[in-house]
Structure formats: C-alpha cells, structure tokens
Design a protein around this motif. Structure first.
Motif, PDB file in Angstrom:
ATOM      1  N   GLY A 166       0.814  -1.196   0.000  1.00  0.00           N
ATOM      2  CA  GLY A 166       0.000   0.000   0.000  1.00  0.00           C
ATOM      3  C   GLY A 166       0.851   1.250   0.000  1.00  0.00           C
ATOM      4  O   GLY A 166       2.087   1.206  -0.082  1.00  0.00           O
ATOM      5  N   GLN A 167       0.201   2.415   0.137  1.00  0.00           N
ATOM      6  CA  GLN A 167       0.884   3.693  -0.009  1.00  0.00           C
ATOM      7  C   GLN A 167       1.976   3.906   1.039  1.00  0.00           C
ATOM      8  O   GLN A 167       3.008   4.490   0.759  1.00  0.00           O
ATOM      9  N   SER A 168       1.748   3.440   2.269  1.00  0.00           N
ATOM     10  CA  SER A 168       2.734   3.682   3.334  1.00  0.00           C
ATOM     11  C   SER A 168       3.626   2.474   3.611  1.00  0.00           C
ATOM     12  O   SER A 168       4.530   2.551   4.448  1.00  0.00           O
ATOM     13  N   ALA A 169       3.379   1.362   2.909  1.00  0.00           N
ATOM     14  CA  ALA A 169       4.088   0.119   3.228  1.00  0.00           C
ATOM     15  C   ALA A 169       5.583   0.214   2.957  1.00  0.00           C
ATOM     16  O   ALA A 169       6.401  -0.318   3.713  1.00  0.00           O
ATOM     17  N   VAL A 170       5.967   0.883   1.856  1.00  0.00           N
ATOM     18  CA  VAL A 170       7.391   0.964   1.510  1.00  0.00           C
ATOM     19  C   VAL A 170       8.160   1.706   2.599  1.00  0.00           C
ATOM     20  O   VAL A 170       9.236   1.278   3.031  1.00  0.00           O
ATOM     21  N   GLU A 171       7.595   2.808   3.079  1.00  0.00           N
ATOM     22  CA  GLU A 171       8.241   3.562   4.149  1.00  0.00           C
ATOM     23  C   GLU A 171       8.286   2.743   5.438  1.00  0.00           C
ATOM     24  O   GLU A 171       9.279   2.770   6.175  1.00  0.00           O
ATOM     25  N   GLU A 172       7.217   1.984   5.721  1.00  0.00           N
ATOM     26  CA  GLU A 172       7.178   1.151   6.928  1.00  0.00           C
ATOM     27  C   GLU A 172       8.284   0.101   6.908  1.00  0.00           C
ATOM     28  O   GLU A 172       8.900  -0.190   7.930  1.00  0.00           O
ATOM     29  N   ILE A 173       8.533  -0.471   5.737  1.00  0.00           N
ATOM     30  CA  ILE A 173       9.595  -1.469   5.628  1.00  0.00           C
ATOM     31  C   ILE A 173      10.938  -0.842   5.979  1.00  0.00           C
ATOM     32  O   ILE A 173      11.749  -1.419   6.716  1.00  0.00           O
ATOM     33  N   ALA A 174      11.172   0.344   5.471  1.00  0.00           N
ATOM     34  CA  ALA A 174      12.451   1.018   5.698  1.00  0.00           C
ATOM     35  C   ALA A 174      12.681   1.349   7.163  1.00  0.00           C
ATOM     36  O   ALA A 174      13.829   1.430   7.608  1.00  0.00           O
ATOM     37  N   SER A 175      11.616   1.543   7.915  1.00  0.00           N
ATOM     38  CA  SER A 175      11.766   1.972   9.313  1.00  0.00           C
ATOM     39  C   SER A 175      11.494   0.869  10.328  1.00  0.00           C
ATOM     40  O   SER A 175      11.646   1.090  11.529  1.00  0.00           O
ATOM     41  N   THR A 176      11.105  -0.316   9.875  1.00  0.00           N
ATOM     42  CA  THR A 176      10.717  -1.391  10.803  1.00  0.00           C
ATOM     43  C   THR A 176      11.528  -2.655  10.539  1.00  0.00           C
ATOM     44  O   THR A 176      11.360  -3.293   9.489  1.00  0.00           O
TER      45      THR A 176
END
Length: 641
Positions: free
Chosen positions: A143-153
């Motif tokens: 989804g829209q925020s998933a890529v950023e979540e991967i980078a930070s989690t």
C-alpha cells in the motif's frame, strides 16, 4: 453489471497474447459485481500494468480488492484496514480474480465480504485448497505507506529478506515452531516431575529415622522374641499382599467401567448424527457410505466393549474369590499373631507403636520407589530438553545463514548505492517486552535490572538458571545484587516463565543502508524520500510473484524516479508481472507500460474509461498526469526541449 466470462474464455484470451507459458505467477483479470466498482473488469497483461485516474476513481480500491482475495498481508493492522476498504466499497457485491501459476495452471478465486475465498479450476470445479496456506500462488502487494514502513521497521525488513529465500526460511521456521512446541511440553513435564519429586523427597526424609527406630525396637534374645519378630514380618507381608490385590482389582474394574463409558460416549457422538435428509440430498451416496461405515464401527466397538466388560467381570469375580480366601487366611494368621503377642508380655508395650511404625514404613517405601522413578524421569527429560535446545539453536543458525546469503546477494546486486546485512540474534525487542512483563510484582525495581539481564543473559540461560534455582549465575552475569537475583529466580519459578524463556526467539536484526555521499546510513535514519529510495530497488528485483504497489512514486523526486525506479522497472518487467497505481507519468511512459488502465468516476460508481498501450491512451496520460497538453508544452518551451 459485468458481463460473465467463463474460466476457459479468460485463459484462452490471455493465452492468445502470450505465446509461451510464463515462468512466473500472473494475475489475469479482476472482475467486480456490486459496490463502487460494479461492472469493472481489468484484464492484466504480463510486464508493466499501470492504473491511472483522478482522485476517488477506485485505483487503490482495485488493488485492495486483489489483496482481499489473495490474503497476502497478515499484518493485523493492515488486515483491518484492508477489510474496511473492501467493506466500504464492495457492500454486498462479489470479487472475481483469475490467476495463472508459474506452472501454467489456471485458477479462479471468488469472494464476497464476510465469506472465505472460493477457489475453482479451469473447468469451474471447486478446488479444496487455500492459495495462501498451500502456497499455490502468492503476490507481493504494498500500500501507499508500506514501503516507508519497511524502511523503518526491522520486522518488515526481515520479512522482505525472507521472501528471497522463502523455501529455506519457511522450512527452518516450521521446524523451529515444531521443536519449540515439543520443548514447551517437555519443560512442562519436567516441572511437574520436579514438583512430584520434591514431595517424595520430603516424605522419604522420614524413612531413615523410622528404620533406625524399628531396629531398636526389634525383639530379640529369646526364641519367643525371635518368633514374635518373624510374626511381625509376616504381618507386614500380609499388608503388602492385601494392597497388591486391591490395586489390580481396582484396575480391572476400572477397565470394565471405562469400556462402558467409552461405548456410551462414542454412541452418543456417532449414532443418528447422519440424518435421512443427508442421505437423500445431492451427496446422498457419499453420506450413505459414511452412515454404513459409522454403523459398522459402532457394531464392532459394541462387541469389543462387551468382551472387555465380560473379561473385567470374570477377572473381578476370580480376584474377589482370591481376596475372600486371602482375608480368611489373614484372619487366622492375625489371630495367631495376636496370641503370640499376648504371650510376649515383655514386648506388649511396644507392639502398637511398632505396628504403627511398620505401617508408615510401608507407605514410605512406596514413596521411595516413586522417588527413584522420578529421578530416572528427570534424567530422561533433562537429556531431551538439552537435545531439543541444541536442535533449536541449529535451526536458528540455518535460518540465519539463509538470510545472510540473501543479504550478500542483495548487496552484490545493488552495490554501491545500497548495502544489506543481517546480524544473528540481535533483535531483543521481544525478549525485553516479555522479561519486563514477567518481572512485574517481583518485589524489585525491575526496569534497570531487566536491562542488565537482557544485555548479558540470553533467554535460554535465564530459563536454565531459574529452573535450577541458580541465582548466583544471574548475579555474576548481569552484575546485580544477590538479593535481586534470588528474588528474580523465586518469582520466575512460579507460573510459565521458564517455558516462555526457554522457547523465546531472539530474531535476527537486518540493516538496510543507503550510500549518502561517502557514508552509509541506516534506512531508519533516512528521510521519507530516502527510505523509499532504498527499499524500492529491492522490491523490484526478480521474483516469480506479481508485484503490486500503490503509488510507488510517493515521496520520491522525479530525478530518482527516472534514474533508478524507471530503470529497475524496465528490467523487472521482463521477468515478473508489475501492477502499479500511479500519478507520475514517468512510470508508464518511460517504463514503457504494456497496459494502462484509465479509471474515472461520477462520484457514485467507478468505471474503466480507456485501456491499452501507452501510445493508445497517451491523451489521458497527458491530461491526468502531465496537467494537459498546454502545461506539457509550456514545460517544453521553458526547458528548451
């Protein structure tokens, strides 16, 4: 309403545009009946598919519908968000998804809100399998925020790394869970055994004193005293005989009653469950066979139960006869003993006390036998726990090696801009939360103590120390006071803390870094745009699963989209199917999209406007993504090209 297309027509249609079977999974078509996307049908092709349109035209909804059918995202928060989108936009409608596996096998999936997904083969016949659990087909959907979540989690980064070694990691993880389950059981068995052993040892501690006292009270020095001593031994033996017969008689009687109870239970569970309506329905033939099998089972079981009850009754009768004879013999022998004791006046003052001591001795000798058994069980369980713990360590090593190899490969492919590494057993976040929870109400200020324990004592060592009551080792390793260590051990010996600690998994810690100038920076420390910059190239690497991303250009500058994303898309689409929801013209145009879907909406319902190659829908791309022909021409004049 959508025009119904058969499974055979769908696969024929897509076979025509693809001369050879794909070496990767493909999503062929999405069809929707009812709700906001009512009547929509998207026929995807291999390579790059782009879904474009203004805001509120259902682009993200289409992607979430695919996620809902494939059940690819098991994160609890994302799962709830996905269901909310589906419920809002599907209402009472139905979604149909046609897919083709990398082996060229076609499936159709159908699902409505509140129902499980139904799977069908190319002939339209139901398939008794789950795509997700049976691993027939998977897609990567972000989804829209998933890529950023991967980078930070770290947890999401590890999941991403695991996808490149899915088989090895999955096999190791499944075996880890199996071993952990067995280990929990063995530790639980050991704790029960230890508790029973402590009770036996507490009781048996009395035995030595009783033996010594009986030796002191044993009559001797005259034929009459020796005869009395022999009679007392015979009396003890009679007690053993009576107890032995009582034990076997109770066991035989219980077997008979248990057989009857089982017959009653099985009959109540099986008899008349298959009703006439079941045998007269569409599957009546199968239900009739099942009914006959159950009837035969019950008939056989009743026969076995009758034999068991009869055998129990026969043996009980025989044993009761022996008990009666033994009681008669004991009565005569006891009379002789009493007569002898009455004549031994010099010993009469000690007879009752000696009898009580002998009875207690008999009880404690039974406890001693039980203690020996518990000690043997302890040795067996200790060996089994040690073997399982070692196996758990080996499996975690195997899992780490698979991840380390992936990290090395990713670094090699993405160097020098991106670097990936994995450190074994370094993510202690779960250990920290679990231990802090366990130490509540322990009577100490546990936060600082917990930090020391987490840093210096692995959970397996903690479990062994607590199980052994070894406060000294905790004191030395964690540099805490003896009082603190003793309170921790005493507190954790209650409840399931040992089991939880012994099976607690300290996961590997990934690190994905981006080269910024001459230095590498951890993705968690990067800006939002840089986070997407470091993760997107990894997502776009070759894989057999379709890759679906909602607005991959979010938070990225156009230079990076052109320099990195577009180049990666061009390479990736040769080897896997890509489906992107996008607002950036560089992706479909410079990525040379194989098919572009243009969605529109009247506010009540979305619809597919145009569909085709980039050249076929360039007017819509120009209008929706470039701001119109005039805006595009103005930019050309300003830039001079």
């Amino acid at each position: 309403m959508i025009q119904t297309t058969s499974a055979a027509e769908t696969i024929d249609e897509h076979t025509d545009e693809q001369n050879s079977p794909a070496s990767h999974h493909r999503i062929l078509a999405l069809s929707v009946t009812g709700g906001f996307l009512d009547g929509l049908r998207l026929d995807f092709t291999d390579g790059l598919n782009c879904i474009i349109g203004g805001r509120g035209t259902g682009k993200t909804t289409a992607l979430e519908f695919i996620r809902f059918l494939l059940c690819t995202d098991d994160a609890q928060d994302r799962g709830k968000a996905n269901k909310a989108v589906v419920e809002e936009n599907l209402k009472n409608g139905k979604i149909v998804l046609d897919i083709e596996t990398q082996s060229g096998i076609f499936y159709r999936i159908e699902r409505s809100m509140g129902e499980a997904a139904a799977l069908f083969n190319v002939k339209g016949e139901p398939v008794m399998a789950s795509l997700d659990r049976s691993r027939l087909f998977k897609a990567d959907i972000y989804g829209q925020s998933a890529v950023e979540e991967i980078a930070s989690t770290p947890r999401f980064q590890l999941q991403l790394i695991d996808r490149f070694a899915e088989s090895d990691v999955r096999c190791a993880q499944e075996e880890i869970e199996r071993v952990k389950k067995t280990l929990r059981q063995k530790i639980g068995d050991n704790e029960q055994n230890e508790e029973a052993l402590r009770e036996c040892e507490h009781a048996v501690a009395e035995l030595a004193g009783i033996n010594l006292k009986l030796e002191e009270m044993t009559p001797g020095g005259s034929p009459e005293a020796d005869a009395l001593a022999a009679a007392e031994k015979a009396k003890t033996l009679r007690a053993h005989e009576a107890e032995a017969l009582k034990t076997v008689l109770e066991a035989v009687q219980k077997m008979g009653s248990d057989a009857h109870s089982w017959r009653t239970h099985i009959t109540s569970q099986c008899q008349d469950v298959i009703e006439p309506a079941h045998t007269q329905g569409a599957n009546g033939a199968l239900m009739t066979i099942a009914q006959q099998e159950v009837a035969g089972f019950l008939q056989t079981f009743v026969g076995i139960e009758s034999q068991a009850v009869a055998l129990s009754q026969k043996t009980t009768q025989a044993l009761n006869g022996i008990v009666t004879q033994l009681q008669q013999a004991h009565a005569l022998q006891d009379k002789d003993y009493r007569d002898m004791a009455a004549h031994a006046q010099q010993q009469s003052a000690h007879v009752k006390e000696r009898q009580a001591l002998q009875k207690r001795q008999l009880e404690l000798l039974a406890q001693e036998k039980e203690r020996v058994k518990k000690l043997e069980t302890r040795e067996v369980l200790t060996r089994e726990i040690s073997t399982l713990s070692a196996r758990l360590s080996e499996l975690r090593d195997e899992r780490y090696e698979a991840r380390r190899a992936v990290a090395a490969t990713l670094t090699s492919e993405l160097s020098p801009n991106i670097r990936v590494s994995v450190t074994q057993a370094e993510d202690k976040s779960l250990y920290e939360s679990e231990l802090r929870d366990m130490l509540k109400k322990s009577g100490i200020q546990y936060n600082s103590v917990a930090s020391r324990l987490i840093a210096s004592v692995p959970p397996g060592d903690m479990a062994r120390a607590v199980r052994a009551g070894d406060a000294d080792s905790l004191m030395r390793q964690a540099d805490i006071s003896k009082d603190q260590a003793q309170k921790i051990v005493a507190h954790l010996q209650n409840g399931d803390a040992v089991i939880r600690l012994a099976t607690l998994d300290i996961d590997d810690l990934p690190c994905i870094e981006l080269k910024d100038g001459t230095e590498y920076k951890n993705s968690a420390q990067l800006s939002t745009g840089q986070r997407c910059t470091v993760i997107l190239p990894i997502l776009l690497l070759q894989d057999e699963r379709p890759l679906l991303i909602d607005q991959p250009e979010d938070n990225l500058d156009n230079a990076f989209i052109y320099d990195t994303v577009v180049r990666s898309v061009r390479g990736a689409k040769k080897n896997r199917q890509l489906i992107f929801v996008t607002h950036n013209p560089n992706i479909p145009v410079l990525g040379d999209a194989d098919r572009v879907f243009v969605l529109s909406s009247d506010g009540q319902r979305a619809k597919l406007g145009e569909c085709g190659s980039v050249d076929a829908v360039k007017g819509k791309i120009e209008h929706l993504l470039e701001g119109g022909a005039e805006a595009f021409q103005q930019r050309m004049r300003r830039y001079g090209h």
